[in-house]
Design an enzyme around this catalytic site. Structure first.
Site, PDB file in Angstrom:
ATOM      1  N   CYS A 382       0.821  -1.213   0.000  1.00 18.92           N
ATOM      2  CA  CYS A 382       0.000   0.000   0.000  1.00 18.92           C
ATOM      3  C   CYS A 382       0.861   1.273   0.000  1.00 18.92           C
ATOM      4  O   CYS A 382       1.333   1.700  -1.036  1.00 18.92           O
ATOM      5  CB  CYS A 382      -0.978  -0.052   1.174  1.00 18.92           C
ATOM      6  SG  CYS A 382      -2.424   1.003   0.887  1.00 18.92           S
ATOM      7  N   HIS A 508      -3.458  -5.161   0.515  1.00 15.01           N
ATOM      8  CA  HIS A 508      -2.909  -5.618   1.797  1.00 15.01           C
ATOM      9  C   HIS A 508      -3.010  -7.142   1.863  1.00 15.01           C
ATOM     10  O   HIS A 508      -3.928  -7.674   2.507  1.00 15.01           O
ATOM     11  CB  HIS A 508      -3.696  -5.018   2.969  1.00 15.01           C
ATOM     12  CG  HIS A 508      -3.416  -3.579   3.203  1.00 15.01           C
ATOM     13  ND1 HIS A 508      -2.336  -3.147   3.935  1.00 15.01           N
ATOM     14  CD2 HIS A 508      -4.063  -2.469   2.796  1.00 15.01           C
ATOM     15  CE1 HIS A 508      -2.336  -1.821   3.988  1.00 15.01           C
ATOM     16  NE2 HIS A 508      -3.372  -1.379   3.303  1.00 15.01           N
ATOM     17  N   GLU A 510      -1.543  -9.171   3.573  1.00 19.57           N
ATOM     18  CA  GLU A 510      -1.427  -9.718   4.946  1.00 19.57           C
ATOM     19  C   GLU A 510      -2.798 -10.029   5.556  1.00 19.57           C
ATOM     20  O   GLU A 510      -2.919 -10.904   6.402  1.00 19.57           O
ATOM     21  CB  GLU A 510      -0.637  -8.756   5.844  1.00 19.57           C
ATOM     22  CG  GLU A 510      -1.329  -7.443   6.221  1.00 19.57           C
ATOM     23  CD  GLU A 510      -1.116  -6.310   5.213  1.00 19.57           C
ATOM     24  OE1 GLU A 510      -0.840  -6.610   4.031  1.00 19.57           O
ATOM     25  OE2 GLU A 510      -1.231  -5.126   5.600  1.00 19.57           O
TER      26      GLU A 510
HETATM   27  N1  GLN Z   1      -1.962   6.720   3.063  1.00 20.18           N
HETATM   28  C1  GLN Z   1      -2.075   6.000   1.844  1.00 20.18           C
HETATM   29  C2  GLN Z   1      -3.442   6.162   1.215  1.00 20.18           C
HETATM   30  O1  GLN Z   1      -4.363   6.580   1.856  1.00 20.18           O
HETATM   31  C3  GLN Z   1      -1.771   4.530   2.056  1.00 20.18           C
HETATM   32  C4  GLN Z   1      -2.745   3.838   2.936  1.00 20.18           C
HETATM   33  C5  GLN Z   1      -2.238   2.536   3.446  1.00 20.18           C
HETATM   34  O2  GLN Z   1      -1.053   2.257   3.413  1.00 20.18           O
HETATM   35  N2  GLN Z   1      -3.117   1.688   3.951  1.00 20.18           N
HETATM   36  O3  GLN Z   1      -3.612   5.871   0.054  1.00 20.18           O
END
Ligand code: GLN
Length: 534
Positions: A382, A508, A510
């Site tokens: 992410c 994600h 995970e």
């Molecule tokens: N802050 C980034 C976004 O909002 C990444 C979010 C995250 O890593 N879950 O896109």
């Protein structure tokens, strides 16, 4: 069959591992052939965990349906290998909100709306909704018995017992039995007191699961039984163990699954076979090798903030027969002194996890660029994906002033931005791109090798994404977008074909890693780190 309910409560102190006990019981009953689901009750007023700080409350876990919830739901999914929904997490905020919404709509017209019976009924209804279609529904009540905020929930489950009948509801109380080092004796008084609190609320536990350093002595077990009005054989020993994944095996040895089935008058539907589970746990406890992976986190003081990643590493480690040692790195250090990034020479891989805000971002970019140049295996999740793209734009495409607009609103090259047609009028609660999203994978890429498929689904939780205007220049300079959202210009996976293992995802993975079905990205990343070490 009529749904059976197991209500797990906790006493004495918080953090006893009620979630692990609930998950373990679930896994055992699932192994006996029952359809099991688990509900977590959180007595806080937040409607969901979406706006909670991971530093304070631990990781925000994301479900397929986009529910942002308590991290215990992660344990349930990891143990049971099932996909839960937002219905599986009930909070005070959610229950009250539903009641207040109904009151405003006039559904209780003429009535005085009260905690009892209106809120407690709402809680009961929400439990029933989550339990529908399942043989067994475990309900874990967060917090510790005696907390003011859990009172309506205790009342709701007391009433559930009354209406469903004693054959259909079992109460299981998890407590702590400490040892006073001077006398070396297992002390039962805290357990007695917390059971009294439960009894005051009209609840008599059927089982007491006693967390302790070592197995309960027979004398301790009998004492708890006598003072707490529970059969001695239903006082279950739950001593410390090396891996939390041992707990189902431990509780099976204590016969808890058998005793629960007896209470419910149930016969197991199939022979319990946990040999595959046992094999995995054995590999976790006695790994043959180790790899060291640097984790560039922000909430480094609290590993609970990254629990799904740490668990995914355990699952992936077991597949590779190795232990993954985590080296926490504080990337702000690299911002004051760039040379400090050389500590990455001492590790076998780098993981940059999800994150929000600008703190440590520059250091993360430095670390990722270092991994790129030095052929260190890298996995970005992410925010890690976004920082990898920004770093590549700056160094490999010579785009000075490249950044994410989350960090620099008027960045000269907004590599990571908000796609306007997707996000109009953003609020803070539950307005990100959330939950399971499809991703098409190009054949012949590293991503394809890892997933072995051309269409995958991972869970998401982000607001920003790669700016499509920069795809061409990034790809021209050697970056490959190997995964894309099917129907929108969202880039999902990036990789560097010239690097031994450099891959990042907007998702994600995970959140979908389970003991018995580990996340492919983690499995391959750990393997790449092992190769690097060799
Ligand atoms: N802050 C980034 C976004 O909002 C990444 C979010 C995250 O890593 N879950 O896109």
């Amino acid at each position: 069959m009529q749904t059976k309910y197991i209500i797990t409560t906790g006493g004495v102190i918080s953090g006893l591992g009620k979630g692990i006990v609930s998950s373990s019981i679930g896994r055992l009953l699932q192994a006996a052939g029952f359809k099991v689901t688990i509900v977590k009750i959180d007595p806080y007023i937040n409607v969901d965990a979406g706006t909670m700080n991971p530093f304070e409350h631990g990781e925000v876990f994301v479900l397929d349906d986009g529910g942002e919830c308590d991290m215990d739901l992660g344990n349930y999914e990891r143990f049971l290998n099932i996909n839960l929904s937002r219905n599986n997490n009930i909070t005070t905020g959610k229950a009250y909100k539903a009641v207040i919404d109904k009151e405003r709509k006039g559904e209780y017209l003429g009535k005085t709306v009260q905690i009892i019976p209106h809120v407690t009924r709402e809680i009961r209804d929400q439990i029933h909704k989550a339990a529908k279609g399942f043989d067994i529904c475990i309900v874990e009540l967060g917090g510790t018995v005696g907390d003011i905020e859990s009172m309506p929930f205790l009342e709701a489950v007391r009433h559930l017992h009354l209406t469903e009948g004693d054959k259909n509801v079992a109460f299981l109380h998890v407590t702590l039995v400490p040892v006073l080092s001077v006398v070396g004796e297992q002390k039962t008084k805290p357990t007695q007191h917390s059971v009294q609190r439960l009894q005051e609320a009209g609840i008599q536990p059927d089982f007491i699961v006693a967390r302790s350093e070592s197995r309960l002595h027979k004398k301790t077990q009998e004492k708890i039984a006598n003072f707490c009005n529970v059969q001695a054989e239903n006082v279950i020993s739950d001593p410390d163990c090396k891996s939390l994944y041992e707990v189902p095996l431990l509780l099976q040895k204590e016969g808890l699954d058998r005793k629960l089935m007896k209470k419910f008058g149930l016969k197991r539907k199939k022979a319990v076979n946990l040999s595959a589970w046992r094999k995995i746990v054995k590999r976790m406890i006695k790994p043959k090798k180790t790899v060291k992976i640097a984790m560039a986190g922000k909430y480094t003081a609290l590993s609970d903030s990254y629990v799904s990643i740490l668990e995914a590493f355990k699952h992936a480690g077991a597949v590779n027969n190795c232990e993954v040692e985590i080296e926490w790195i504080e990337t702000t250090d690299f911002e004051t002194d760039k040379k400090k990034v050389k500590i990455l020479d001492k590790v076998d891989g780098l993981l940059v996890p999800g994150g929000f805000g600008s703190r440590g971002a520059e250091g993360k970019i430095t670390a990722i660029n270092y991994a790129r140049k030095n052929k260190l295996p890298f996995l970005g999740l992410c925010y890690g994906f976004q920082m990898a793209a920004v770093g590549f734009a700056r160094k490999a495409c010579n785009l000075k002033g490249a950044n994410s607009v989350e960090i620099e609103k008027n960045a000269k090259h907004p590599i990571i931005c908000i796609l306007p047609d997707q996000y109009e009028g953003i609020n803070m609660g539950a307005t990100m791109r959330l939950g399971s999203c499809p991703c098409k994978i190009e054949k012949g890429t590293l991503a394809h090798k890892i997933y072995g498929d051309t269409l995958i689904h991972e869970r998401h939780r982000h607001r920003y994404e790669l700016n499509p205007e920069y795809i061409e220049v990034l790809e021209k300079n050697g970056l490959k977008f190997s995964g894309k959202a099917p129907k929108s210009p969202i880039m999902e996976i990036l990789e560097l074909p010239k690097h031994p293992f450099f891959i990042a995802t907007q998702g994600h993975p995970e959140f979908k890693s389970r003991v018995e079905s580990p996340a492919p990205l983690f499995v391959h990343f750990v393997k790449a780190c092992l190769d690097k070490k060799a």
